[in-house]
Design a protein around this motif. Structure first.
Motif, short mmCIF file in Angstrom:
data_model
loop_
_atom_site.label_atom_id
_atom_site.label_comp_id
_atom_site.label_asym_id
_atom_site.label_seq_id
_atom_site.Cartn_x
_atom_site.Cartn_y
_atom_site.Cartn_z
N SER A 24 0.85 -1.19 0.00
CA SER A 24 0.00 0.00 0.00
C SER A 24 0.89 1.25 0.00
N THR A 25 0.43 2.27 -0.72
CA THR A 25 1.20 3.49 -0.86
C THR A 25 1.48 4.10 0.51
N THR A 26 0.45 4.11 1.34
CA THR A 26 0.60 4.71 2.66
C THR A 26 1.65 3.98 3.50
N ASN A 27 1.54 2.67 3.51
CA ASN A 27 2.48 1.85 4.28
C ASN A 27 3.92 2.04 3.79
N PHE A 28 4.05 2.12 2.49
CA PHE A 28 5.35 2.33 1.86
C PHE A 28 5.96 3.67 2.29
N ILE A 29 5.16 4.71 2.23
CA ILE A 29 5.68 6.04 2.56
C ILE A 29 6.01 6.12 4.05
N LYS A 30 5.17 5.49 4.86
CA LYS A 30 5.43 5.50 6.29
C LYS A 30 6.76 4.80 6.60
N THR A 31 6.98 3.67 5.93
CA THR A 31 8.25 2.96 6.12
C THR A 31 9.42 3.83 5.70
N ALA A 32 9.27 4.48 4.55
CA ALA A 32 10.35 5.32 4.04
C ALA A 32 10.65 6.48 4.99
N VAL A 33 9.59 7.16 5.42
CA VAL A 33 9.77 8.33 6.30
C VAL A 33 10.44 7.90 7.61
N ASN A 34 9.97 6.79 8.16
CA ASN A 34 10.51 6.37 9.46
C ASN A 34 11.93 5.81 9.36
N GLU A 35 12.26 5.20 8.24
CA GLU A 35 13.65 4.75 8.07
C GLU A 35 14.59 5.95 8.01
N LYS A 36 14.12 6.98 7.33
CA LYS A 36 14.94 8.19 7.25
C LYS A 36 15.12 8.82 8.63
N ARG A 37 14.01 8.86 9.38
CA ARG A 37 14.09 9.44 10.73
C ARG A 37 15.05 8.64 11.61
N LYS A 38 14.96 7.33 11.47
CA LYS A 38 15.83 6.47 12.27
C LYS A 38 17.30 6.74 11.93
N TYR A 39 17.57 6.88 10.64
CA TYR A 39 18.92 7.15 10.15
C TYR A 39 19.44 8.46 10.73
#
Lengths: 252, 429
Positions: A94-109
């Protein structure tokens, strides 16, 4: 922000980039134009880290780091964004799930806490308005069955969510009607700031009516053969690429 | 010791059956003739079953104590529970929450001698016509330790029946042979979930046969979940008969094991029957899972749809063999089959074989199979958005498996399996 020096790259045995030099500073918009096959999309792909291309020489510095040493995901987390010419359809994600994963991986980084559901939703709503994208589209599988315009809008939406330092738009205008083009350009203009920069790769001048570049570079045969201001784009529109080709061919 | 001799001795030692003696004896005779299948047997080409019957495998088909502790299946806390220990039905651990009179659960041997004797006589052993291989007969020779399940006509079970196959292998290698005969009366509706747990880590092999008969307008959902661990091997036959027009669905999910063989048969004996078969095998290590399915269309106007998906990591291997029979009378059959595999391990393998045998001339049948790798372009797209390679792969594989998972209508169980898969794929934020 981005400093490309004598960048050379090939795919399989074919040399495509033959020594690119480009310097992009915060707040600037650069346009790369050029005839088909000149290496525009290759440049975008090499910067994003696509594995099909082999860098054979030169260097790329991005925010003080050696960009070419970074994995595609780390380039993104450092603030590089590529809006794909052909966004990939991924059924079942899902687009939403994908973007959430992307945003949070960046934040974690970056050492930040992941966004919770409510925070994420609030930011998402805000950015959705920016690019005039519909909730129903984001509930669907990533790009699956999206029209050309919807895919490009989704790219700009992802860009808005990830807030990159440098965004590369790879022929984002191709296949867009005038309304979609206006929406995409409007999104870009609203995201513009003195801290970020854009590299707009395009074949046509039309997009540059809406996203006004500070510099225009003409790529031909793997090299930047001419640089100028936005007037150069208008000249290309009027005269075509042939005068550039003959100038460049004579010089060699 | 020779397997035939070994099991003949075990047969002589088992507690004598009251009502299934003739059935067991005929199966022992069949086993003595056929023995264990060798790999030259076409149906057992990839599954080296003989290697599993090794020295030291204990087979004592007597009831073990009821003190045994095992983990219940997450997401099915509210459920009817039927328990087998080492292949024998254990009444003491069995617990039904359904109103009395709606379902009947009792030892198979008892059912063979009471008011359900006719049903047992008529339906027990029907699967052997489809599996002339010794393995099915071997289970039949010890069938008296099994269970009989009957859902009365017009009863809609509000909670599933979860069958736990507990292997008490804390103290050595165990071989077990569960046997189940199930019957859904007219217009009844039930879900049966089978799951396998062991108390230890010794090697084990279970050889199971479950036969289900479904009457007119009944609706059966059958789920088989295998996640017992790398020490456990399994050969199982799930044989589902539609005696009249009915609706049956089977979902087979295999997440771990040593050597696993699942036979699934949908026998469409009446007009207008409908069946769905879904399978997911997500394998790693040296796990081998071999799914053999049969759809036997005997009468006109039946519909069947089959989708099996495999993801193989490390040196695991996935095998799919899908047979569809369309008998002479089965005009207007619609039968679809698809098997898709993704190989992610360097030494992983997939074998897939559709087999259609069509004797009617007005039917729609299709089949397709694919074996491939993850889409590199999709992977790059995700990574270009800052998603790690591991997470990107997990997202793509999860999406691939999603078609199967979404068929599980129990949200708690679906979430549990979903989490098992995420954990396996090392997805993390």
């Amino acid at each position: 922000m981005l400093k490309i020096e004598n960048l050379q790259a090939r795919i399989e045995e074919k040399e495509i980039l033959k020594g690119i030099n480009l310097d992009i500073k915060p707040g600037e918009i650069h346009a790369i134009m050029g005839p088909n096959g000149s290496g525009k999309s290759t440049l975008a792909s090499v910067l994003a880290g696509r594995a099909d291309y082999e860098v054979t020489g030169g260097s790329v510095e991005f925010l003080g780091k050696d960009l070419l040493e970074l994995s595609p995901e780390d380039r993104s987390r450092e603030g590089l964004f590529l809006a794909f010419q052909y966004p990939v359809e991924i059924p079942g994600v899902s687009t939403t799930n994908f973007i959430k994963t992307a945003v949070n991986e960046k934040r974690k980084y970056q050492g930040e806490e992941p966004l919770d559901a409510a925070q994420f939703l609030r930011i998402m709503k805000e950015k959705m308005n920016l690019v005039e994208i519909n909730q129903s589209l984001l509930s669907r599988s990533l790009n699956e069955g999206f029209s050309g315009g919807e895919k490009k809008r989704n790219e700009i939406f992802q860009m808005a969510m990830l807030e990159p330092k440098l965004a590369i738009l790879d022929e984002t205008d191709s296949g867009l009607d005038i309304d979609a083009l206006r929406i995409v350009a409007n999104g870009v203009n609203q995201l513009r700031s003195k801290d970020n920069a854009f590299l707009v790769v395009t074949h046509y001048q039309r997009l540059l009516d809406y996203i006004v570049p500070d510099f225009v570079h003409v790529l031909y045969n793997g090299r930047i053969v001419k640089s100028g201001t936005k007037e150069l784009a208008l000249e290309l529109e009027e005269r075509g690429y042939d005068f550039i080709k003959s100038e460049a061919d004579q010089a060699v | 010791m020779d397997a035939i001799q070994f099991f003949t001795d075990a047969y002589a030692q088992q507690s004598s059956s009251l009502h299934l003696h003739a059935f067991q004896q005929s199966n022992l005779d069949a086993f003595s003739t056929m023995g264990l299948p060798a790999i030259k047997h076409e149906e057992w080409k990839y599954t080296k079953i003989r290697n599993l019957f090794k020295d030291g495998l204990t087979y004592t088909p007597t009831l073990s104590n009821s003190e045994i502790k095992f983990q219940t299946l997450k997401g099915t806390e509210e459920a009817n529970r039927i328990v087998f220990v080492n292949g024998l039905y254990n009444a003491a651990l069995t617990h039904l929450i359904e109103a009395e009179g709606n379902i009947v659960v009792k030892p198979l041997d008892t059912a063979a001698g009471d008011e359900d004797a006719e049903l047992v006589k008529k339906h027990l052993g029907h699967s052997k016509d489809y599996h002339l291989d010794g393995i099915n007969a071997l289970n039949g020779a010890f069938a008296a330790g099994g269970v009989f399940i009957k859902v009365k006509p017009n009863v809609v079970l509000t909670q599933p029946i979860v069958i736990y196959h507990v292997t008490d292998n804390a103290n050595g290698m165990i071989f077990s042979q569960p046997r189940i005969l199930g019957y859904l009366g007219k217009n009844a509706e039930a879900t049966i979930i089978e799951t396998y747990v062991s108390t230890g880590n010794s090697e084990s092999l279970s050889n199971e046969v479950i036969e289900m008969c479904v009457e007119r307008d009944a609706n059966l959902l059958y789920i088989k979940l295998q996640n017992e661990g790398a020490h456990s091997s399994h050969t199982g036959t799930t044989h589902i008969r539609q005696l009249e027009k009915a609706m049956t669905q089977a979902i087979t999910i295999s997440l771990s094991g040593a050597i696993v063989r699942n036979n699934l048969n949908m026998i469409m004996e009446a007009e207008y029957g409908e069946s769905h078969m879904y399978g997911l095998y997500l394998l790693n290590g040296n796990t081998q899972v071999d799914n053999h399915t049969i759809v036997d269309n005997q009468m006109p106007h039946c519909f069947s749809n089959e989708l099996y998906k495999g993801i193989m990591d490390d040196s695991s291997s996935g095998i799919f063999n899908g047979k569809i029979f369309v008998r002479k009378d089965a005009q207007k059959t619609n039968a679809y089959q698809s098997n898709k595999n993704v190989l992610i391990g360097a030494n992983a393998s997939a074998n897939t074989k559709p087999q259609l045998e069509i004797f009617a001339d007005d039917v729609k049948c299709s089949h397709g199979c694919t074996i491939g790798k993850l889409d590199e372009e999709a992977l790059f797209y995700l990574r270009a958005r800052g998603i790690s390679e591991t997470n990107a792969k997990a997202l793509l594989l999860h999406a691939f498996a999603g078609d199967i998972l979404q068929q599980i209508k129990y949200e708690g169980l679906r979430t549990h399996i979903d989490e098992l898969i995420s954990e396996r794929l090392s997805f993390q934020i």
